[in-house]
Design a protein around this motif. Structure first.
Motif, PDB file in Angstrom:
ATOM      1  N   HIS A  20     142.336  12.626  80.450  1.00  0.00           N
ATOM      2  CA  HIS A  20     141.586  11.405  80.749  1.00  0.00           C
ATOM      3  C   HIS A  20     142.284  10.631  81.865  1.00  0.00           C
ATOM      4  CE1 HIS A  20     139.844  11.359  76.377  1.00  0.00           C
ATOM      5  NE2 HIS A  20     139.479  12.430  77.059  1.00  0.00           N
ATOM      6  N   PRO A  21     141.588   9.703  82.513  1.00  0.00           N
ATOM      7  CA  PRO A  21     142.205   8.939  83.601  1.00  0.00           C
ATOM      8  C   PRO A  21     143.490   8.212  83.195  1.00  0.00           C
ATOM      9  CG  PRO A  21     139.842   8.619  83.620  1.00  0.00           C
ATOM     10  CD  PRO A  21     140.174   9.393  82.362  1.00  0.00           C
ATOM     11  N   ASP A  22     143.634   7.882  81.903  1.00  0.00           N
ATOM     12  CA  ASP A  22     144.852   7.202  81.450  1.00  0.00           C
ATOM     13  C   ASP A  22     145.990   8.170  81.143  1.00  0.00           C
ATOM     14  OD1 ASP A  22     144.097   8.403  79.073  1.00  0.00           O
ATOM     15  OD2 ASP A  22     143.843   6.549  77.962  1.00  0.00           O
ATOM     16  N   GLY A  23     145.756   9.483  81.320  1.00  0.00           N
ATOM     17  CA  GLY A  23     146.780  10.487  81.098  1.00  0.00           C
ATOM     18  C   GLY A  23     146.714  11.169  79.740  1.00  0.00           C
ATOM     19  N   THR A  24     145.875  10.673  78.838  1.00  0.00           N
ATOM     20  CA  THR A  24     145.734  11.276  77.514  1.00  0.00           C
ATOM     21  C   THR A  24     145.093  12.655  77.643  1.00  0.00           C
ATOM     22  OG1 THR A  24     145.452   9.079  76.551  1.00  0.00           O
ATOM     23  CG2 THR A  24     144.760  10.941  75.208  1.00  0.00           C
ATOM     24  N   VAL A  25     145.669  13.644  76.958  1.00  0.00           N
ATOM     25  CA  VAL A  25     145.145  15.011  76.990  1.00  0.00           C
ATOM     26  C   VAL A  25     144.477  15.296  75.647  1.00  0.00           C
ATOM     27  CG1 VAL A  25     145.717  17.466  77.207  1.00  0.00           C
ATOM     28  CG2 VAL A  25     146.889  15.763  78.643  1.00  0.00           C
ATOM     29  N   ILE A  26     143.187  15.623  75.708  1.00  0.00           N
ATOM     30  CA  ILE A  26     142.386  15.828  74.499  1.00  0.00           C
ATOM     31  C   ILE A  26     141.704  17.190  74.559  1.00  0.00           C
ATOM     32  CG2 ILE A  26     140.389  14.998  73.161  1.00  0.00           C
ATOM     33  CD1 ILE A  26     142.782  13.110  73.013  1.00  0.00           C
ATOM     34  N   GLU A  27     141.761  17.891  73.432  1.00  0.00           N
ATOM     35  CA  GLU A  27     140.979  19.115  73.265  1.00  0.00           C
ATOM     36  C   GLU A  27     139.640  18.699  72.661  1.00  0.00           C
ATOM     37  OE1 GLU A  27     141.159  23.308  70.815  1.00  0.00           O
ATOM     38  OE2 GLU A  27     141.859  21.481  69.836  1.00  0.00           O
ATOM     39  N   TYR A  28     138.560  19.147  73.261  1.00  0.00           N
ATOM     40  CA  TYR A  28     137.210  18.937  72.740  1.00  0.00           C
ATOM     41  C   TYR A  28     136.746  20.272  72.194  1.00  0.00           C
ATOM     42  CZ  TYR A  28     137.048  14.517  75.234  1.00  0.00           C
ATOM     43  OH  TYR A  28     137.304  13.238  75.661  1.00  0.00           O
ATOM     44  N   VAL A  29     136.220  20.280  70.972  1.00  0.00           N
ATOM     45  CA  VAL A  29     135.776  21.528  70.377  1.00  0.00           C
ATOM     46  C   VAL A  29     134.501  21.288  69.581  1.00  0.00           C
ATOM     47  CG1 VAL A  29     137.220  21.308  68.302  1.00  0.00           C
ATOM     48  CG2 VAL A  29     136.548  23.564  69.083  1.00  0.00           C
ATOM     49  N   GLU A  30     133.578  22.232  69.708  1.00  0.00           N
ATOM     50  CA  GLU A  30     132.381  22.219  68.869  1.00  0.00           C
ATOM     51  C   GLU A  30     132.487  23.393  67.923  1.00  0.00           C
ATOM     52  OE1 GLU A  30     129.120  22.802  71.677  1.00  0.00           O
ATOM     53  OE2 GLU A  30     129.207  24.962  71.337  1.00  0.00           O
ATOM     54  N   HIS A  31     131.980  23.217  66.731  1.00  0.00           N
ATOM     55  CA  HIS A  31     131.967  24.310  65.752  1.00  0.00           C
ATOM     56  C   HIS A  31     130.551  24.851  65.625  1.00  0.00           C
ATOM     57  CE1 HIS A  31     135.884  23.358  63.373  1.00  0.00           C
ATOM     58  NE2 HIS A  31     136.088  23.474  64.667  1.00  0.00           N
ATOM     59  N   ARG A  32     130.471  26.146  65.550  1.00  0.00           N
ATOM     60  CA  ARG A  32     129.217  26.844  65.329  1.00  0.00           C
ATOM     61  C   ARG A  32     129.486  27.962  64.323  1.00  0.00           C
ATOM     62  NH1 ARG A  32     128.040  22.794  67.445  1.00  0.00           N
ATOM     63  NH2 ARG A  32     126.709  22.467  69.243  1.00  0.00           N
ATOM     64  N   PRO A  33     128.446  28.395  63.615  1.00  0.00           N
ATOM     65  CA  PRO A  33     128.654  29.498  62.658  1.00  0.00           C
ATOM     66  C   PRO A  33     129.164  30.755  63.358  1.00  0.00           C
ATOM     67  CG  PRO A  33     126.531  28.423  62.289  1.00  0.00           C
ATOM     68  CD  PRO A  33     127.083  27.875  63.586  1.00  0.00           C
ATOM     69  N   THR A  34     130.030  31.480  62.675  1.00  0.00           N
ATOM     70  CA  THR A  34     130.483  32.771  63.174  1.00  0.00           C
ATOM     71  C   THR A  34     129.376  33.791  62.937  1.00  0.00           C
ATOM     72  OG1 THR A  34     131.466  33.362  61.051  1.00  0.00           O
ATOM     73  CG2 THR A  34     132.894  32.217  62.629  1.00  0.00           C
ATOM     74  N   PRO A  35     129.458  34.984  63.516  1.00  0.00           N
ATOM     75  CA  PRO A  35     128.414  35.984  63.289  1.00  0.00           C
ATOM     76  C   PRO A  35     128.167  36.279  61.816  1.00  0.00           C
ATOM     77  CG  PRO A  35     129.777  36.654  65.135  1.00  0.00           C
ATOM     78  CD  PRO A  35     130.437  35.428  64.527  1.00  0.00           C
ATOM     79  N   ASP A  36     129.205  36.151  60.979  1.00  0.00           N
ATOM     80  CA  ASP A  36     129.003  36.414  59.544  1.00  0.00           C
ATOM     81  C   ASP A  36     128.580  35.166  58.767  1.00  0.00           C
ATOM     82  OD1 ASP A  36     131.308  34.906  59.213  1.00  0.00           O
ATOM     83  OD2 ASP A  36     132.469  36.493  58.269  1.00  0.00           O
ATOM     84  N   GLY A  37     128.371  34.062  59.485  1.00  0.00           N
ATOM     85  CA  GLY A  37     127.898  32.838  58.842  1.00  0.00           C
ATOM     86  C   GLY A  37     128.976  31.875  58.383  1.00  0.00           C
ATOM     87  N   SER A  38     130.240  32.217  58.599  1.00  0.00           N
ATOM     88  CA  SER A  38     131.348  31.343  58.187  1.00  0.00           C
ATOM     89  C   SER A  38     131.389  30.062  59.000  1.00  0.00           C
ATOM     90  CB  SER A  38     132.688  32.049  58.344  1.00  0.00           C
ATOM     91  OG  SER A  38     132.741  33.201  57.556  1.00  0.00           O
TER      92      SER A  38
END
Length: 154
Positions: A136-154
């Motif tokens: 971010h412009p203030d120097g903060t480092v963030i991981e953004y992640v979305e979750h979706r079902p795996t092929p087996d539905g987990s």
């Protein structure tokens, strides 16, 4: 945890990720879920998980392995517990936190439009869906992640 158990499989040795979550799709989120990172050495994830479960009075709602990165992770409340060797953890320590979001693409688009934001790690597949890392412009480092079902539905 009535919907899905998050007990880790015993005796599992595989190059395939193990993904166990109470909710396998974050597209329903109306606001990001902030996760504070806690780094822990090999063999300590169970005891660290138990501590946070007692402290917060909630059960772990996620457990997953990331064999390609040699990581094992769990989530208890707002804590993302990351187990690996110090050598493996070193590059991850530069990231201040993780946001579980409804759509990685939407956040990537928004951040790309913000002056002073730098995408450090472009969008890529992770065992739970898609993620990227931004400064971010203030120097903060963030991981953004979305979750979706795996092929087996987990």
């Amino acid at each position: 945890m009535s919907e899905t158990t998050t007990d880790q499989p015993t005796g599992t040795t595989t190059d395939q990720p193990v993904v166990i979550r109470r909710h396998n799709d974050s597209s329903h989120l109306t606001e990001p879920r902030t996760l504070i990172r806690v780094y822990t050495p090999p063999g300590t994830l169970d005891s660290v998980t138990a501590f946070y479960e007692r402290l917060l009075g909630v059960e772990r709602d996620m457990y997953f392995t990331y064999p390609a990165r040699e990581l094992t992770l769990a989530v208890v409340g707002s804590f993302l517990l990351v187990e690996a060797t110090e050598e493996v953890l070193e590059p991850f320590r530069a990231t201040d936190g993780t946001l579980l979001v409804d759509s990685a693409d939407a956040y990537l688009t928004r951040l790309a439009a913000e002056e002073g934001t730098e995408i450090l790690v472009p969008a890529h597949r992770v065992p739970t869906g898609t993620g990227f890392t931004a400064r971010h412009p203030d120097g903060t480092v963030i991981e953004y992640v979305e979750h979706r079902p795996t092929p087996d539905g987990s």
